[in-house]
Structure formats: C-alpha cells, structure tokens
Design a protein around this motif. Structure first.
Motif: not given
Length: 149
Positions: A121-123, A129-133, A136-138
C-alpha cells in the motif's frame, strides 16, 4: 540457433518497428528541444541494436545455453501480470491514468507478487503520488483524464 531462442530478439525488433511507424507523424526535434519522437526513436534504435547483437550472439553459438523458461507458477504470474496490464489499459480511458495505476499497483503487488500488505500500500501511494506529482504537476504532461470529467 533455435527459433525459440531468437523469438525475444525478433519480437523486440518488431516492437521497435511498430514504435517507429506509430510515431511517424511526430517531430524528432522541435526548435531547441527534443520533439515527441525523440525518446521513442532513440529507444527503438537501441532496441534494434541490442536485438541484433543478441541474434548475432545466438547465431555464432556463443549464447549461455538453453533458455531459462519459467515453471508453471512463474507462467501463471506472468499471465496474471499481463492480464492486469490489459485491464489497466482498458480502464485508463474510463477512469484516467492515476486511478487505473492506483488499482493496478495493489493487484500486481498483492495478488501477483504476494507481497506484504503495508509495504504494498505504501508503494502504491508513492507511485500514484509520483505519477501525479512528477508528470502531471511538475512536467505538465497531460495524462489521460477520466471519461466522466
């Protein structure tokens, strides 16, 4: 050289050709920056070179021996992972990239790899969050959005 040993190299050459054909309408270089075809082009070129090197090695008879094929349990794991990828690809247009990845990761970690619950679950959270951050964001990469949005 047996045909079974050459199948992975032939598959990679065909895959690289498909990538090159699929990106023909994209620009390799766009002004001062690499275009959309830059990375796929280099990746496909590297795949062809490495695949030809593998074929040459096998043709000369200097390979490592018989292919190490998975046993029945390993075959089931490979097929389950491939089925999960197909389901994820079918879910991306409907749910979007991030939710589809959020469903695929626990399936892969918990069902296919039989990893522990908490690290899985942590992975999953870190990857999503890494994909989105990052993307998508950065970097501002437009990820597939949900159909209902």
């Amino acid at each position: 050289m047996r045909f079974l040993q050459a199948v992975p190299a032939i598959f990679m050459i065909c895959l690289a050709a498909g990538v090159m054909l699929g990106t023909t309408g994209l620009r390799f270089w766009d002004g001062f920056t690499p275009g959309a075809r830059f990375f796929p082009g280099w990746l496909a070129g590297a795949a062809v070179i490495l695949s030809l090197a593998l074929l040459l090695t096998q043709w000369r008879g200097t390979d490592a021996g018989a292919p190490d094929l998975p046993d029945a349990r390993g075959t089931r794991r490979v097929l389950a992972a491939m089925a999960g990828l197909v389901v994820m690809a079918l879910l991306v247009p409907t749910l979007g990239m991030v939710p589809a990845a959020a469903l695929f990761m626990p399936f892969l970690l918990l069902v296919v790899l039989r990893a522990a619950l908490l690290p899985s679950l942590m992975t999953t959270v870190i990857v999503v969050v890494g994909i989105e951050g990052v993307f998508a964001r950065w970097l501002g990469v437009p990820l597939p959005a949900p159909f209902f949005q």
